[in-house]
Design a protein around this motif. Sequence first.
Motif, PDB file in Angstrom:
ATOM      1  N   ASP A 127       1.007  -1.397  -0.036  1.00 15.08           N
ATOM      2  CA  ASP A 127       0.181  -0.105   0.126  1.00 15.08           C
ATOM      3  C   ASP A 127       0.936   1.502  -0.184  1.00 15.08           C
ATOM      4  O   ASP A 127       0.398   2.324  -0.684  1.00 15.08           O
ATOM      5  CB  ASP A 127      -1.130  -0.171   0.891  1.00 15.08           C
ATOM      6  N   ASP A 128       1.916   0.977   0.614  1.00 14.56           N
ATOM      7  CA  ASP A 128       2.720   2.207   0.576  1.00 14.56           C
ATOM      8  C   ASP A 128       3.216   2.451  -0.618  1.00 14.56           C
ATOM      9  O   ASP A 128       3.655   4.024  -1.052  1.00 14.56           O
ATOM     10  CB  ASP A 128       4.160   2.453   1.944  1.00 14.56           C
ATOM     11  N   CYS A 163       0.714   4.701  -2.923  1.00 18.27           N
ATOM     12  CA  CYS A 163       0.888   5.009  -2.405  1.00 18.27           C
ATOM     13  C   CYS A 163       1.835   6.990  -3.797  1.00 18.27           C
ATOM     14  O   CYS A 163       1.945   7.422  -3.867  1.00 18.27           O
ATOM     15  CB  CYS A 163       0.376   6.042  -1.526  1.00 18.27           C
ATOM     16  N   LEU A 198      -4.459   5.218   0.931  1.00 16.82           N
ATOM     17  CA  LEU A 198      -4.232   6.071  -0.329  1.00 16.82           C
ATOM     18  C   LEU A 198      -5.278   6.300  -1.174  1.00 16.82           C
ATOM     19  O   LEU A 198      -5.095   7.096  -2.000  1.00 16.82           O
ATOM     20  CB  LEU A 198      -4.704   3.932  -0.598  1.00 16.82           C
ATOM     21  N   ALA A 223      -3.861   9.313  -1.741  1.00 18.47           N
ATOM     22  CA  ALA A 223      -2.639   9.555  -2.817  1.00 18.47           C
ATOM     23  C   ALA A 223      -3.781   9.610  -3.916  1.00 18.47           C
ATOM     24  O   ALA A 223      -3.521  10.336  -4.449  1.00 18.47           O
ATOM     25  CB  ALA A 223      -2.344   8.453  -2.525  1.00 18.47           C
ATOM     26  N   PHE A 280      -0.757  14.199  -0.358  1.00 14.64           N
ATOM     27  CA  PHE A 280       0.350  13.232   0.548  1.00 14.64           C
ATOM     28  C   PHE A 280       1.388  13.743   1.485  1.00 14.64           C
ATOM     29  O   PHE A 280       1.377  14.860   1.802  1.00 14.64           O
ATOM     30  CB  PHE A 280       1.359  12.960  -1.158  1.00 14.64           C
ATOM     31  N   ALA A 320       7.333   3.391   0.109  1.00 14.61           N
ATOM     32  CA  ALA A 320       6.647   4.678  -0.686  1.00 14.61           C
ATOM     33  C   ALA A 320       7.054   5.579  -1.756  1.00 14.61           C
ATOM     34  O   ALA A 320       7.573   5.495  -3.137  1.00 14.61           O
ATOM     35  CB  ALA A 320       5.998   6.356   0.264  1.00 14.61           C
TER      36      ALA A 320
END
Length: 292
Positions: free
Chosen positions: A191-192, A195, A234, A237, A242, A279
């Motif tokens: 998930d990171d 993003c 998310l 993003a 951010f 990320a």
Amino acid sequence: MDVAVTAASQYMIDHLLVPSTAAVHSIYRNTVNVITSEGQLLAIQANGSPLSPISLLTPFSQKELALLPILEGTPCRIAPDAVILNPVHAADVRLNYARHITQIFDSALVPPDLPAPAFYIIQARQFLSSAPPGSFGRLAAETTQKDLLLSAAQAHLERAAVYYAKKEWNPAAEELCALVGLGIGLTPSGDDFLCGLLAGLLWKNEAGCPMLHALSTRLRHALPRTNPISAAFLNCALDGQFSEAVIRFFALSPMSSASETAACQEGFRAIGHTSGFDALSGILYALILPGG
């Protein structure tokens, strides 16, 4: 108890303008997560915590935050000027964000008119050279032996890059969405990474790119596959919002001082155990993709 919020994102303040009921969702070392009746998550954080789009920073130390008389499920209210925690057997805790905010953080990433990714590719690779083992940042180290999670992620990313090169946007997006929920922790590494990927694509000024459209559409449908905290980031993003580390990264330039560059790298290091570097690896992946 009336406490002034010391820092917050403009994105979060805008979301708090509508009064609603809420409840404590979860409590961690530096953060009390509150979720509103509309499903908006906000993070009440200890002083000095990294800023995100959903942050409300307080003057509390980590220890003081932990001593607040609240539990998961503690009822809360969102007022036009404050978040009010309503513990059953203690006085209300009123977190006032209408006054004394010393920092209002703009979490919106604004793409440049003429993006020049070469400088940022170099910076990202330099920063990721110190990424901890197990993070997606190690994907950039070709000679590093990778664990099963990183090997699985790399396979999806390699297939996505092949589809992307052939302009097959939907299959590429499907491969990338396979990363949703991949990993452990409050915000899984996959998930990171996503993003960061969204940040990189947006910064490249590909808002109208079919790839970004396909990815965004599928990501919104895939959010139930991860936990609510990660889904909140998310969602941010997808809205172009951010963390401060990401915004500061794209504010760097060849004229930035060594101290500014070091502070930016430390900003990524401060986000979770590996989340910041995860990320950043997503940003790098987006930057090295050919124009879509």
